[in-house]
Design a protein around this motif. Structure first.
Motif, PDB file in Angstrom:
ATOM      1  N   ASN A   9     -49.529   3.079  25.998  1.00 56.94           N
ATOM      2  CA  ASN A   9     -48.267   2.495  26.718  1.00 56.94           C
ATOM      3  C   ASN A   9     -47.746   2.777  28.881  1.00 56.94           C
ATOM      4  N   MET A  60     -46.575  -0.486  30.997  1.00 57.47           N
ATOM      5  CA  MET A  60     -46.000   0.030  31.867  1.00 57.47           C
ATOM      6  C   MET A  60     -46.706  -0.215  32.517  1.00 57.47           C
ATOM      7  N   ASP A 113     -41.377  -1.046  28.598  1.00 54.54           N
ATOM      8  CA  ASP A 113     -41.219  -0.326  28.308  1.00 54.54           C
ATOM      9  C   ASP A 113     -41.932   0.471  27.684  1.00 54.54           C
TER      10      ASP A 113
END
Length: 313
Positions: free
Chosen positions: A153, A157, A162
């Protein structure tokens, strides 16, 4: 007269075998540990199969417990969890087979055409390494990398994407389970095919090149046919493990969120047998699982023998 001749023939065969054993006894000595291992962990535990047909009580022992026949099997087949457990097990198994079986083959064919030795060795070392990581550590790495603030993640980003809830969505369990397994086993699984490809005579490729064959044509008409028998054997062996999903990985990745998709027969047997102490019931479920594996192995082996004339026996 015939009896004397048969005895003489047997005596010659026994003498020949003893002379052969005397010359090669050291080689037979190497297989003794494996034979002992197979006897202790594959044949001796078969004594406990009778638990599936008994109402086992620790105070009565295995022999002293009462026979109940197929009662435990009937209870399992009629339980509300049977369909879900069978579906989760089969869906994960076939998904793993479809995604995981061809990847080592493709990777081996890819490595076979790498001419730079350093690049080839680096690719092999990097892809072999995950196989030697223990399953507990590997699952811990998966959970850390795919968490809401994990590495994956964080990278998303950076590119303006997202964060994705990999672990919060239970439907992602199957994809995480299967593709992490592909990543862990692609290098190790390719060893068998690489060894076969390296045994292919270079004169075949040289002759095909002289005749104007492209790299894809050589792959299609030389490389793939050479590894086809190995592919069939490996497919038969994988088919015999359809119902035998790894307990450790499914259990370690399992949580209350994805339980609907992650509860398979092996994890259910552990919970029923070890945690709840229902030894006979769990033994019946495990026996059912193994019988299905055996039937699948026999069926796929017969199909492979008829189609490709390659089989395990």
């Amino acid at each position: 007269m015939e009896g004397n001749m048969s005895n003489t023939t047997k005596g010659k065969r026994n003498g020949k075998f003893l002379r052969h054993l005397k010359r090669t006894w050291v080689l037979y000595l190497f297989i003794v540990p494996m034979v002992i291992y197979v006897i202790l962990f594959s044949y001796v535990p078969m004594y406990g199969i009778q638990l599936a047909f008994k109402d086992y009580r620790p105070t009565d022992g295995i022999w002293g417990s009462a026979w109940v026949g197929l009662e435990h099997f009937k209870t399992f087949f009629e339980s509300f969890q049977f369909k879900d457990l069978l579906w989760n097990t089969l869906s994960l198994s076939f998904y793993s087979l479809i995604a995981g079986f061809p990847m080592p083959i493709i990777f081996a064919l890819f490595l076979n055409y790498i001419t730079k030795k350093r690049l080839k060795k680096a690719a092999q070392m990097i892809t072999y390494a995950p196989h030697f990581i223990s399953m507990v550590v590997y699952c811990g790495m998966i959970l850390i990398f795919l968490s809401s603030d994990g590495v994956v993640n964080q990278l998303l980003m950076i590119f303006g994407v997202d964060p994705v809830g990999f672990l919060s969505n239970p439907e992602n369990f199957r994809h995480i389970y299967v593709w992490s397994g592909v990543l862990q086993g692609i290098g190790w699984g390719s060893i068998m095919y690489i060894s076969v490809l390296t045994s292919v005579g270079p004169e075949l490729h040289e002759a095909a090149t002289v005749d104007g064959a492209s790299r894809f044509q050589r792959l299609l008409y030389i490389d793939i046919p050479s590894i086809m028998p190995t592919m069939v054997i490996m497919l038969i062996m994988r088919a015999g493990e359809i119902m035998d999903l790894g307990f450790e990985k499914a259990f370690l990745l399992q949580n209350s969120i994805n339980l609907e998709y992650s509860e398979i027969i092996s994890t259910y047997v552990y919970k029923i047998g070890i945690q709840n102490g229902q030894f006979s019931y769990s033994a019946a479920i495990g026996l059912f699982n193994n019988v299905i594996n055996l039937l699948l192995l026999v069926v796929v082996n017969k199909i492979a023998k008829r189609v490709s004339d390659v089989s395990l026996w």
